[in-house]
Scaffold this active site. Structure first.
Site, PDB file in Angstrom:
ATOM      1  N   ALA A  79      15.359  -3.085  -1.645  1.00 30.98           N
ATOM      2  CA  ALA A  79      15.871  -1.991  -0.815  1.00 30.98           C
ATOM      3  C   ALA A  79      17.393  -1.906  -0.837  1.00 30.98           C
ATOM      4  CB  ALA A  79      15.385  -2.151   0.623  1.00 30.98           C
TER       5      ALA A  79
ATOM      6  N   GLU B 286       5.704   3.488  -3.245  1.00 28.51           N
ATOM      7  CA  GLU B 286       6.509   2.620  -4.113  1.00 28.51           C
ATOM      8  C   GLU B 286       5.801   1.307  -4.390  1.00 28.51           C
ATOM      9  OE1 GLU B 286      10.450   1.509  -3.066  1.00 28.51           O
ATOM     10  OE2 GLU B 286      11.111   2.962  -4.557  1.00 28.51           O
TER      11      GLU B 286
ATOM     12  N   LYS C 255      -3.878  -2.628   7.529  1.00 30.05           N
ATOM     13  CA  LYS C 255      -4.700  -2.284   6.358  1.00 30.05           C
ATOM     14  C   LYS C 255      -5.487  -3.474   5.813  1.00 30.05           C
ATOM     15  CE  LYS C 255      -2.431   1.892   5.479  1.00 30.05           C
ATOM     16  NZ  LYS C 255      -1.980   2.925   4.552  1.00 30.05           N
TER      17      LYS C 255
ATOM     18  N   HIS D 127      29.350   1.051  -5.317  1.00 27.45           N
ATOM     19  CA  HIS D 127      28.768   0.378  -4.155  1.00 27.45           C
ATOM     20  C   HIS D 127      29.705  -0.546  -3.410  1.00 27.45           C
ATOM     21  CE1 HIS D 127      27.613  -2.240  -7.484  1.00 27.45           C
ATOM     22  NE2 HIS D 127      26.665  -1.407  -7.854  1.00 27.45           N
TER      23      HIS D 127
ATOM     24  N   THR E 122       0.806  -1.220   0.000  1.00 27.31           N
ATOM     25  CA  THR E 122       0.000   0.000   0.000  1.00 27.31           C
ATOM     26  C   THR E 122       0.840   1.272   0.000  1.00 27.31           C
ATOM     27  OG1 THR E 122      -0.142  -0.007   2.399  1.00 27.31           O
ATOM     28  CG2 THR E 122      -1.900  -1.140   1.217  1.00 27.31           C
ATOM     29  N   GLY E 123       2.151   1.157   0.209  1.00 23.38           N
ATOM     30  CA  GLY E 123       3.000   2.345   0.168  1.00 23.38           C
ATOM     31  C   GLY E 123       3.067   2.913  -1.243  1.00 23.38           C
TER      32      GLY E 123
ATOM     33  N   GLU F  89      31.668  -7.567 -11.636  1.00 26.84           N
ATOM     34  CA  GLU F  89      32.585  -6.443 -11.474  1.00 26.84           C
ATOM     35  C   GLU F  89      33.602  -6.801 -10.407  1.00 26.84           C
ATOM     36  OE1 GLU F  89      30.763  -2.993  -9.195  1.00 26.84           O
ATOM     37  OE2 GLU F  89      28.944  -3.974  -9.871  1.00 26.84           O
TER      38      GLU F  89
END
Lengths: 376, 294, 376, 294
Positions: free
Chosen positions: B97, B20, B43, B251, B17-18, B212
């Protein structure tokens, strides 16, 4: 985030790991007073984040407070490297140096303790030439450090038995507690001293805090010493990945892997890189700030390469054009912006008078040619 | 043919429901993914475009079967959400994430291994079975990148993957399934654990690996090939071959260190094992053609 | 080891679980003073370890301090059961009662949280008739209680949302902490009250500490109230498993399973058991103490059955003979002692004038016959 | 034939130099068990009757192969010792200690499940493959109890087991392997997990289960038989059929409670599944003869 030795040792001491007595100082007079307090005979240690401080002459033994003052003055006057703080530490009378560290093992999904009875400055040589001399113990974070594992580490350190063994076991246990509590990527004691009377003392301390956990690790902040250049420091404060080089082509690319590849391609073509800047992911709407950072370089061309899906091509193209209009760079800009809404991006770039390209390798060749004096 | 995600899979969405979550749920469904329910505590009873929402996975699976979990959950809640999915017996979990705390990454990796689950991520765009279904954050089928076909792609990167897959398509091929294992220091699933999916899939004729510098995933793949565990043609592209040692290039996964982790070492081991190694993205297509004799 | 309600609530309160205000008292005058302090309106609760105190009339509501005093006098004067302590507790104005407990799940190897929106005295009925109304959440002790599990429990309690939800989540988290910290076999709150203003309060408290962990749980000791009889209390202090019954045959056997089986066989044969005593394992050299306990019963025969390997037959036979000689029991002794060094054991028993037997069922039949008036 | 322990197994002993450890090590070797090394921290370099001692399992397995661990370790160190063995990849572990803290029992059970290991105990006398080898605390082969043969025995008890196996022998049978899962509230391995060993062993013709009230192990066995997972004849003896409810009869495993756990319920389920259930130990032999048609 790498911590300074003095910060690491504060964390160690708070967890019950014995460290030498010390004072943190910022000028030679303080150094003298600290050395006096510690009895004159002491070690003067530059608080910098680079490895190999001993070999680089950044750690000095002082026989007296006056000598400590003089050595401090010389270290604080270093020009090769920014040194603002010194740790004045009692000299430890040790008979052995051993190695102990805790880091992460990505394959096992566990913490990895490494321990060796041979510690000190040559540990990397040992790791390369006699890896079997470094014991590896994997710790399941959920289960926690087990008693048998502590024993195995103490045996590997060659310190089992008696009061020394007990102290060493406590150091292992407490270093693991530091590793967990501080969300460490690395917690290392090298050397771990064994003194003449069998006590165990952390001679040095290294602690790297996981960047993703910084928000829950209060009290540490990035300083200029964490970076090789002013611009790297500035970019980091803005959360933009940036590395300083000294070549001709300023990279303003999206995506770490793609930027790294563009870096490679430039080298293959005989070009050179002025800076690595990556404005993908959360930064893809920040083209202006990115370009500002790039233009701090004395570069000959600005190369923009992106191939985004979520980081939309049209948004990045608009950002680049806007930044160009505001910052009015004197160097030519080559763009190779592809991905989601590529057609709109292309139109935007053309309208701004750029000649958008669509092939990374061609774009790189063009940038290298421009630097070599070719036409845009 | 596809691996990991097909239209048959029953996907639940954690954090649906967010902003994103609802945005990408819509895209996933548009691209063919079979979303059965969503989870957002508090919810239950609501819906997102007709997909029902439950407080928890346990409540959802009382009503609907599910075999796959897609997480749109912030990094600091990722471990909890993955544990919830594992606890419910879900064996395929994708988490996009970026920024999961490092030690929680270890715990997720370890828990997934213990459960025999394949968790993809973190810090990945997700998985696409081209033309069939998608888990993650791909807004639409970009024709020059995601054409359906017979090449499996596994990658640690985002934009670089598009760069490389565009070359695969340019060479006349298409993709079976593209699996992003993510760019973090502790990928929850490693390249070498993805290989068996491609090995078993008759629809995958060859694999492209976008690697990489840093870590040891590419070395492990080389070892799997050398040991005969993977027998289809594999073409690798390894970024960072000219990267100066000790500099962090992007990263956290890309820290060169120890005996393993250098791009040079990876290239050598892969070549020795018989893999094709492209120096530039544009070489990937020709190497594939060569390997497949087309 | 079962704790009393007041002990459980002390542990709960220390962990941050809200409990009603209360005073522990041992006489009616204290009860009156306590009730006064609490405003008169209060609950008088006998501190005994049996379940179903409400239905048994061991929990009484008092409208005034005087009434509390009178009720206390009547409870402390109970003769059916030993009552030495009362908890005088403020009366909670609740609008709902829910159920929450944590115990062990032997199959999964995890802690098991059970939660139901329907709490109170009828939880056992609910468990039997509508088990689906009791949510079960398994917690891996190494991983610990996860946030999603707390949420699931709070939803199962029907208390999600708002301040009540937050308080309920804290209770779940804290009860789990109590469970872990106290090495509990069971930690239970039934009822967990929800008050008119939406607060959450533990109405009752049950905490059973694992007997194997008692050595690391300081501050609790077994009292007479933990047992149904004086002899059970005495035996427990000596570490000898003992249960009191009121039949004819006193069991002095080795091994829990074998003793239980002899108990069954006696019942099958129409006999009755005076006591269950098990002197195997660590107690197998303590025949004298065991026999002393057995002879506290008004039994008609003493039945000794063993079949040990480590618990050697010869040692146990010697022990029995020695005990017999010292204690000179007036009742006949039947022995069926087998296992390691059985021949020596047999010789020892014969020498002492006993007629050793070798078949458990025969020995049981003989004991039952003896009680019924048959000959030895 | 035997299961779990044979003369081929390579056994390490944790706590070998202690009084109990060295005493029972001698007995195990006398009874045929192949002991390869012992572990006692601080005593590396010593030996017990020629069996070398190491500081730790990792040190020992650098020198000797081992596939089985036998623990003579006090209850409060049992979890650590089991974890050490699991960590070294040992899949068969026997621990005799009585009095392991309850919550540590859970952790051991969980860890064993995660590792796919079979840990027997705690609070067991161990395992005997009659006439072949022994793990635990059996001083010698008592002829009337441990005659070699074709009956597998699994038990929660000590003395009662001897009572029952003596009846098996009296009826003309002998034992293949006797496995004591222990009398604790949380047996690290459950009866139903032992059954597949007997099912797969051609040398085991039937199984005797010595159970008692409390827990749900016997009910699980009934379910396994009913579901067809175990197809050989099984005769059960269940102690505590006349035990008054709520009284603790002996060890913690024997608490009757909930829907499961009563001796009556166990007997009913087992009979319904087709198992033979002996009311008295003396009925075990005849029931076996009946089931095997001998």
């Amino acid at each position: 985030m790498k911590l300074f030795e003095y910060q690491a040792k504060e964390a160690f001491a708070a967890a019950g790991i014995p460290v030498p007595k010390s004072r943190l100082v910022t000028d030679p007079a303080q150094a003298r007073a600290a050395a006096d307090e510690l009895g004159g005979h002491c070690v003067v240690k530059a608080q910098v984040l680079t490895g190999g401080r001993g070999k680089a002459g950044l750690i000095k033994l002082a026989g007296s407070a006056a000598e400590a003052e003089a050595l401090s003055a010389s270290l604080l006057g270093e020009t090769r490297q920014i040194i603002t703080r010194l740790l004045i530490e009692e000299a430890v009378d040790f008979k052995r140096e051993v190695y102990l560290s805790i880091t992460v093992d990505a394959v096992a999904g566990k913490a990895l303790i490494m321990a060796s009875a041979d510690g000190g400055v040559d540990i990397e040589h040992l790791a390369a030439t006699a890896p079997e001399k470094i014991a590896r113990v994997l710790v399941d974070l959920d289960q926690g450090l087990q008693a048998f594992q502590i024993k195995n580490v103490v045996f590997a350190l060659g310190l089992a038995g008696g009061e020394t063994g007990k102290q060493a076991a406590a150091v292992v246990k407490n270093l693991y507690a530091v590793f967990r509590k501080h969300d460490a990527e690395l917690a290392e004691i090298n050397p771990l001293f064994v003194t003449a009377d069998g006590s165990v003392v952390a001679g040095d301390g290294k602690l790297i805090i996981d960047d993703n956990s910084l928000s829950r690790q209060a009290g540490y902040e990035l300083t200029r010493e964490h970076f090789d250049s002013d611009t790297e420091f500035e970019a980091a404060q803005d959360g933009i990945p940036y590395l300083q080089f000294d070549g001709d082509i300023s990279l303003m690319c999206a995506g770490a892997g793609l930027t790294t590849t563009v870096f490679d391609l430039i080298n293959y073509e005989g070009g050179s890189v002025a800076n690595y800047l990556e404005f993908g992911g959360p930064n893809y709407r920040r083209a202006k700030r990115a370009m500002e950072l790039c233009l701090k370089n004395d570069c000959k061309v600005l190369l923009v390469v992106t191939f985004g899906t979520i980081a939309r091509a049209d948004v990045m193209a608009e950002g680049v054009v806007e930044a160009m209009n505001e910052l009015k760079p004197r160097v030519p800009i080559i763009t190779c912006i592809r991905g989601t809404n590529e057609e709109e991006a292309t139109a935007t770039l053309r309208k701004a008078g750029l000649e958008p390209m669509f092939d990374t390798e061609e774009a790189v060749r063009k940038a290298v040619a421009l630097c070599a004096g070719g036409k845009s | 043919m596809s691996v990991y995600i097909t239209r048959e899979n029953k996907v639940l969405i954690q954090g649906m429901t967010g902003q994103e979550g609802s945005y990408w749920t819509r895209h996933m469904r548009d691209l063919g993914t079979n979303v059965v329910f969503g989870v957002t505590p508090g919810k239950e009873g609501q819906d997102v475009d007709g997909v029902p929402v439950f407080h928890s996975i346990v409540n959802g699976i009382k009503a609907f079967e599910a075999d796959t979990a897609m997480l749109f959950v912030p990094p600091k809640f990722t471990k909890d959400a993955v544990f919830e999915a594992l606890d419910a017996g879900i064996k395929k979990i994708v988490t996009v994430a970026e920024g999961v705390p490092l030690q929680e990454m270890l715990q997720i990796r370890k828990a997934a291994l213990s459960c025999g689950a394949m968790v993809l991520g973190g810090n990945t765009s997700g998985v696409i079975s081209a033309g069939e279904a998608m888990l993650g954050m791909f807004p639409y089928w970009i024709d020059r990148v995601y054409k359906p076909g017979t090449i499996g792609v596994m990658t640690r990167s985002g934009s670089l993957t598009n760069e490389v897959t565009a070359e695969v398509v340019k060479a006349g091929f298409g993709l079976s399934t593209l699996i992003g294992v993510g760019g973090d220091q502790v990928p929850f699933t490693r390249f070498v654990e993805v290989l068996p999916l491609y090995q078993a899939d008759p629809g995958t004729k060859a694999v492209v690996m976008v690697g990489e510098l840093g870590g040891s995933m590419e070395e492990e793949v080389a070892e799997a090939i050398a040991a005969g565990f993977f027998t289809k043609p594999l073409v690798a592209f390894i970024g960072g071959r000219t990267a100066p040692e000790g500099k962090r290039m992007g990263h956290a996964g890309a820290i060169a260190g120890g005996g393993r982790g250098t791009a040079k070492g990876k290239v050598e081991l892969l070549e020795k094992a018989g893999a094709g190694v492209a120096k530039r993205p544009s070489e990937v297509g020709p190497l594939l053609r060569q390997a497949l004799g087309t």
